[in-house]
Every structure is written in C-alpha cells, then in structure tokens.
Design an enzyme around this catalytic site. Structure first.
Site: not given
Length: 429
Positions: A173, A280, A313, A317-318, A324, A350, A355, A415
């Site tokens: 990404c 990841t 970004h 996601t949790p 971030e 996003k 994404h 990732f």
C-alpha cells in the site's frame, strides 16, 4: 525553519485520477468535498463464477462507469489488465491537464514511475481459470505483459516516447508513495526534467477479496456500505477494498516555468522508513510511521508546526489507525493536541473511497492538492464515535473544514512495514 535547498525545486503541473467517486480529478475532488461515498455491493462477471454468497465480505469500492475502450481504444484495452487500464487513463488525463507537449521535450530527460501493490491480479485469475477449464495452450499470449506490475510504467513510457528514468515500485500500500518520492528525487537531483508518477490498482477481484477476507482485515458491514469505512471510529471493523488510479505530472520548476505551465503545488520532500516489526501488522506504537514523518520533515527542513494538514493513511483497521495516531502525537506533540491549542488537522480520504492499496498515496493527493488550492480539508466521514485515544486530535469529522493550508503531509503505509510520508506545499515562485 528554512526549507532545504536542492539543485531543482519540484512542482506538480497536472493530476489525473480514476476513482469510484469521479472519473477525473475535478469530479473526484468535488465528490470528496461533498462527502460522497464510492462503496457499494460488489458485483460483476468474475464474482458470478462463485456467487457472492461464497464471500463474507460483499462490499467494495468498485468503479462502475469507466469505459477503458473509450480511453485507450477497444483493441488495446483487451490487452491490458484492469489496473493498467485505470493507470494509463489516469496518466493520459494528467498529461492533458498539464498541457505538456512531449514532442518539445528532451525524451531522455522525461520518465515514468508508476507503482502497483498487486499488479495484474485479475489476469492471473483469468489464466488459472483457462488452465483449469480449457488447456494451458489456450492461455493468452498477452498474459505476461498483462500481469506485470510495471505494465503501466512501461506502457506510458512507450505511448509518450519517454526515454528517461522509468521504473515501478511494488511495496504493497506504499507503492505510489514510494513512486512519487522516487520521481521527485530524480528531478530534484537533476536527472530528469519531467516524471509522470503515481499508482494504479485493480484489486477488487475474487482472489484479492478472498485473501483479505480470510485475514479478517476487511469490514463486514455488508448491509450498510456507505458507513463501512470508518477510520478512527471506535466501531471500525476493517478496511474496504477499492480500485483506482492517479498520476501526477512532476516537473522541475525551471522546466515548468519555461513552458508557462500552471503550477498546482510544490512537492517539497519525502521520508521513508521500515517498521522491521511484522509482515502485516504495524508497530503498535507507530514507530515506523513516526520515523517516516520525521524524515520527511528533516528532508524539507520544516518544523512540525509548519504542517497544517495530514492526509492520513487511515485505513479503518483497529491496529493501523491506532498506530498512526500514536505516531502523530509523537511527531507533532502539542501541535496535534486540541487540549494544548494545537491546530493540526488530520483526515482520511479512505472513509469515502475505501482502500485502493498501492494506488492510495497518489489517489489521496487529490485531497492534499485540493486543500492547498481551495482552502478546504476533506472530512473523515462516518466518524461518529472517535476512539477515546483519538479524541485530542482534530480528525475533521464528517464535515469538510475551510482552512488555509500551506503545507500538507501525505502518509502511505504498507504490508511489509513500508512507510512513506510526502510533503506538498503551496507554490511560491
């Protein structure tokens, strides 16, 4: 703090974009300012092979109205994977908008750096079906050039006859972030006058959807697609897979001014780091993300308080959102804390488009450039109940914000632990 001086300043003179909220940069910007949602139930012939009942995730950021034949030609479009169709179309838009005439340029000083996280994934799927259902000898002779992750960079170079620095980054990404940063350095160091830079992704496919699905990385809010992508919200349950592409025309200031180009903004610097933590999962404290942001500030000799806006970004996601925000607090300190009078704004594009993986950094330059040029920061939509750890940072919830923005930091993390932060600024000649 004074900006660091390099042999050449790098400016942006064009941007092209194909997204699920608009099929060109202007349409996409207008949609983002209005808070439009590009996420919908997934459908299409490729998914009909299995039936959507086979997937626990049934939503994505598909682009429904794009006609590749109208852009690259009927015959040529059949020889291109979906990601390449999108990327080439974005590049053609960017060149047209910039007004550049490559016939008047030295082709050896013009290049292309356009990346992709997964490249021709749909071609790989099609080839496997052909082998299984027909015969290996029935595979298309265009299979290899269709699946190559560097296909967009190569094709764009050929179309415009650009003979200079041309390559492609594939860093998940962070791919387009790396691509833009690399292109910037080629111009800044005097190796190129012009580079087309960005990213393309056509990953809304059964294989990609299944792979991320079994990782439990994506939102399963199938009955409410418009509210599925909710970065920084305490009810976020994963990202939403999307497709798209964006390409910037980068030029040296001298080259752009000589031809009378309309300069959209300046690309000031770039910071790159690695988490060295997990293939990841991000470092939970945002160590790598913070390092990339610090390196970007160092590259430009800017203070944290010089940054007005961070395009996060922000994947929804949790773990990613937590890392971030932790990194932002570390790098920006009181400037990021409302309780301390901090003025930093941070939002996630996003939340509206999902994404786009390797294309995300380039696509999200729409929000960065728009903030600088129009004085509007796009919102983080669906931010109804911020995670308690995030309440002290201004995430521009749900409604765009009018604000003078002179300098923007654009984050892309991938990732493998790849982190890229770009700094864009108002051009002052």
């Amino acid at each position: 703090m004074n900006q660091r001086q390099y042999p050449n300043r790098v400016v942006v003179t064009g941007i092209g974009a194909i997204t699920n909220v608009g099929l060109d940069a202007d349409a996409a910007w207008d949609a983002l300012v209005s808070g439009a949602c590009g996420i919908s139930p997934i459908h299409g012939e490729k998914f009909d092979r299995f039936g959507m009942d086979a997937f626990s995730v049934k939503i994505g950021g598909q682009i429904h109205d794009f006609d590749p034949a109208a852009t690259v030609g009927q015959r040529e479009s059949k020889r291109l994977d979906r990601f390449a169709q999108l990327g080439i179309a974005a590049a053609l838009q960017a060149v047209e908008r910039s007004g550049i005439e490559f016939d008047a340029c030295d082709p050896t000083r013009c290049g292309v750096v356009i990346g992709s996280g997964v490249g021709g994934i749909q071609t790989i799927e099609d080839a496997l079906h052909t082998m299984r259902d027909k015969n290996p000898s029935r595979m298309s002779p265009f299979t290899v050039p269709r699946l190559m992750a560097n296909a967009v960079a190569g094709d764009v170079s050929i179309r415009f006859g650009l003979e200079g620095y041309t390559t492609s980054h594939t860093t998940a990404c962070a791919s387009s972030g790396h691509s833009i940063g690399d292109a910037m350095r080629q111009i800044r160091d005097g190796n190129c006058d012009v580079v087309l830079a960005g990213g393309a992704e056509g990953a809304v496919s059964p294989l990609c959807l299944s792979a991320f699905m079994v990782m439990r990385a994506m939102s399963t809010r199938n009955d409410d697609p418009a509210h599925a992508s909710r970065p920084f919200d305490q009810d976020r349950d994963g990202f939403v897979l999307a497709e798209g592409a964006a390409v910037l025309v980068l030029e040296s200031e001298e080259h752009a001014k000589k031809r009378g180009a309309n300069i959209l903004c300046e690309l000031l610097g770039c910071g790159v780091s690695a988490d060295a933590h997990h293939i990841t999962a991000p470092d939970p404290n945002g160590k790598g993300a913070a390092a990339a942001m610090r390196y970007a500030l160092r590259d430009t000799r800017l203070n944290p308080t010089d940054i007005d806006y961070v395009n996060a970004h922000g994947t929804s996601t949790p773990l990613g959102d937590q890392a971030e925000v932790a990194a932002a607090y570390e790098v920006f300190g009181d400037h990021a804390r409302k309780s301390a009078g901090g003025k930093l704004l941070m939002s996630s594009t996003k939340s509206m488009i999902g994404h786009t993986l390797g294309a995300s950094g380039a696509v999200e330059c729409l929000s960065c450039i728009g903030a600088i040029r129009h004085g509007t920061v796009t919102a983080t939509v669906n931010l109804e109940s911020p995670d308690p750890e995030f309440e002290d940072i201004d995430l521009v919830p749900n409604t765009p914000r009018d604000a003078r923005v002179d300098k923007v930091l654009n984050n892309t993390f991938g990732f493998g632990g790849h982190n890229v932060s770009l700094v864009l600024g108002r051009y002052e000649g």
